[in-house]
Design a protein around this motif. Structure first.
Motif, PDB file in Angstrom:
ATOM      1  N   UNK A  15      23.322  41.506  40.072  1.00 26.85           N
ATOM      2  CA  UNK A  15      24.088  42.592  40.699  1.00 26.85           C
ATOM      3  C   UNK A  15      25.562  42.213  40.796  1.00 26.85           C
ATOM      4  N   UNK A  16      25.835  40.991  41.201  1.00 24.94           N
ATOM      5  CA  UNK A  16      27.223  40.543  41.364  1.00 24.94           C
ATOM      6  C   UNK A  16      27.921  40.427  40.004  1.00 24.94           C
ATOM      7  N   UNK A  17      27.220  39.909  38.997  1.00 26.06           N
ATOM      8  CA  UNK A  17      27.816  39.793  37.662  1.00 26.06           C
ATOM      9  C   UNK A  17      28.110  41.181  37.096  1.00 26.06           C
ATOM     10  N   UNK A  18      27.210  42.122  37.329  1.00 25.97           N
ATOM     11  CA  UNK A  18      27.451  43.493  36.867  1.00 25.97           C
ATOM     12  C   UNK A  18      28.680  44.091  37.569  1.00 25.97           C
ATOM     13  N   UNK A  19      28.825  43.830  38.854  1.00 22.04           N
ATOM     14  CA  UNK A  19      30.006  44.316  39.589  1.00 22.04           C
ATOM     15  C   UNK A  19      31.284  43.674  39.049  1.00 22.04           C
ATOM     16  N   UNK A  20      31.205  42.402  38.689  1.00 26.56           N
ATOM     17  CA  UNK A  20      32.364  41.711  38.123  1.00 26.56           C
ATOM     18  C   UNK A  20      32.749  42.316  36.772  1.00 26.56           C
ATOM     19  N   UNK A  21      31.755  42.608  35.952  1.00 25.28           N
ATOM     20  CA  UNK A  21      32.030  43.242  34.657  1.00 25.28           C
ATOM     21  C   UNK A  21      32.678  44.608  34.846  1.00 25.28           C
ATOM     22  N   UNK A  22      32.125  45.387  35.765  1.00 28.41           N
ATOM     23  CA  UNK A  22      32.655  46.723  36.029  1.00 28.41           C
ATOM     24  C   UNK A  22      34.099  46.642  36.530  1.00 28.41           C
ATOM     25  N   UNK A  23      34.378  45.694  37.416  1.00 26.64           N
ATOM     26  CA  UNK A  23      35.730  45.506  37.942  1.00 26.64           C
ATOM     27  C   UNK A  23      36.712  45.186  36.815  1.00 26.64           C
ATOM     28  N   UNK A  24      36.346  44.262  35.945  1.00 28.94           N
ATOM     29  CA  UNK A  24      37.239  43.862  34.852  1.00 28.94           C
ATOM     30  C   UNK A  24      37.463  45.007  33.866  1.00 28.94           C
ATOM     31  N   UNK A  25      36.416  45.740  33.548  1.00 26.50           N
ATOM     32  CA  UNK A  25      36.531  46.850  32.594  1.00 26.50           C
ATOM     33  C   UNK A  25      37.377  47.975  33.179  1.00 26.50           C
ATOM     34  N   UNK A  26      37.144  48.335  34.444  1.00 29.74           N
ATOM     35  CA  UNK A  26      37.919  49.403  35.072  1.00 29.74           C
ATOM     36  C   UNK A  26      39.401  49.036  35.144  1.00 29.74           C
ATOM     37  N   UNK A  27      39.696  47.797  35.458  1.00 28.78           N
ATOM     38  CA  UNK A  27      41.095  47.373  35.511  1.00 28.78           C
ATOM     39  C   UNK A  27      41.718  47.447  34.127  1.00 28.78           C
ATOM     40  N   UNK A  28      40.985  47.011  33.121  1.00 30.99           N
ATOM     41  CA  UNK A  28      41.492  47.035  31.751  1.00 30.99           C
ATOM     42  C   UNK A  28      41.780  48.457  31.281  1.00 30.99           C
ATOM     43  N   UNK A  29      40.886  49.386  31.589  1.00 35.24           N
ATOM     44  CA  UNK A  29      41.095  50.790  31.197  1.00 35.24           C
ATOM     45  C   UNK A  29      42.251  51.418  31.955  1.00 35.24           C
ATOM     46  N   UNK A  30      42.366  51.112  33.234  1.00 32.39           N
ATOM     47  CA  UNK A  30      43.400  51.726  34.074  1.00 32.39           C
ATOM     48  C   UNK A  30      44.797  51.203  33.747  1.00 32.39           C
ATOM     49  N   UNK A  31      44.934  49.903  33.607  1.00 31.61           N
ATOM     50  CA  UNK A  31      46.260  49.304  33.465  1.00 31.61           C
ATOM     51  C   UNK A  31      46.562  48.799  32.059  1.00 31.61           C
ATOM     52  N   UNK A  32      45.616  48.906  31.148  1.00 33.89           N
ATOM     53  CA  UNK A  32      45.773  48.484  29.755  1.00 33.89           C
ATOM     54  C   UNK A  32      46.198  47.014  29.649  1.00 33.89           C
ATOM     55  N   UNK A  33      45.601  46.177  30.489  1.00 37.17           N
ATOM     56  CA  UNK A  33      45.833  44.735  30.454  1.00 37.17           C
ATOM     57  C   UNK A  33      44.625  44.045  31.084  1.00 37.17           C
ATOM     58  N   UNK A  34      44.381  42.795  30.744  1.00 40.75           N
ATOM     59  CA  UNK A  34      43.281  42.072  31.388  1.00 40.75           C
ATOM     60  C   UNK A  34      43.564  41.893  32.885  1.00 40.75           C
ATOM     61  N   UNK A  35      42.516  41.813  33.655  1.00 41.40           N
ATOM     62  CA  UNK A  35      42.685  41.647  35.100  1.00 41.40           C
ATOM     63  C   UNK A  35      43.207  40.240  35.403  1.00 41.40           C
ATOM     64  N   UNK A  36      44.228  40.116  36.250  1.00 42.49           N
ATOM     65  CA  UNK A  36      44.708  38.780  36.644  1.00 42.49           C
ATOM     66  C   UNK A  36      43.622  38.047  37.435  1.00 42.49           C
ATOM     67  N   UNK A  37      43.548  36.754  37.253  1.00 44.00           N
ATOM     68  CA  UNK A  37      42.487  35.972  37.892  1.00 44.00           C
ATOM     69  C   UNK A  37      42.571  36.055  39.414  1.00 44.00           C
ATOM     70  N   UNK A  38      43.765  36.079  39.978  1.00 47.99           N
ATOM     71  CA  UNK A  38      43.899  36.151  41.437  1.00 47.99           C
ATOM     72  C   UNK A  38      43.322  37.452  41.987  1.00 47.99           C
ATOM     73  N   UNK A  39      43.604  38.555  41.323  1.00 48.94           N
ATOM     74  CA  UNK A  39      43.073  39.844  41.750  1.00 48.94           C
ATOM     75  C   UNK A  39      41.555  39.881  41.589  1.00 48.94           C
ATOM     76  N   UNK A  40      41.067  39.341  40.489  1.00 51.75           N
ATOM     77  CA  UNK A  40      39.621  39.310  40.247  1.00 51.75           C
ATOM     78  C   UNK A  40      38.911  38.528  41.348  1.00 51.75           C
TER      79      UNK A  40
END
Length: 140
Positions: A15-40
């Motif tokens: 469940x947590x890994x799926x949430x992490x994937x969703x977080x990274x993908x949503x950030x990438x789509x929204x901001x057109x850049x990889x998610x910064x590690x601090x924010x993640x």
């Protein structure tokens, strides 16, 4: 750039890994850049912490291990980094780690490895052993 693994209850980890994937993908789509590690790390920590206080839900029974490989163009800190997010949401950066037979052996690891290198290669100096270890670390 970011690698995630879990330990503990497998169902909670998935469940947590799926949430992490969703977080990274949503950030990438929204901001057109990889998610910064601090924010993640902050967002994942908040997810863990939220479940410690949520009524009718139990805290996650897993720990998240996060590996970060910075892009080659990153000049601030080009070294790979390893983090642990505990069940409570506490984030900890792991400097030197070693797991032997399932037991964490992180304290004084660097000095012990240097001693092992110097005893095996008797002819090289301590500085040469340190340089060789640093080169091997970059390869890993």
């Amino acid at each position: 750039q970011i690698v995630v693994g879990h330990t503990g209850i497998a169902a909670d980890g998935r469940v947590v890994v799926e949430a992490a994937q969703r977080l990274a993908i949503e950030h990438s789509y929204t901001f057109d850049e990889p998610i910064p590690i601090d924010l993640f790390l902050e967002e994942m920590s908040l997810l863990f912490q939220e479940y410690t206080m949520k009524q009718g839900a139990r805290p996650f029974g897993c720990t998240l291990v996060v590996g970060y490989l910075p892009p080659p163009s990153s000049s601030s800190n080009p070294e790979p980094r390893l983090f642990r997010i505990q069940c409570s949401g506490a984030v900890e950066e792991l400097r030197s780690i070693c797991i032997v037979n399932g037991k964490f052996k992180g304290d004084g690891l660097k000095s012990k490895l240097l001693d092992m290198v110097n005893t095996r290669t008797g002819s090289e100096t301590k500085e040469q052993g340190t340089m060789r270890m640093q080169q091997n670390r970059r390869i890993l």
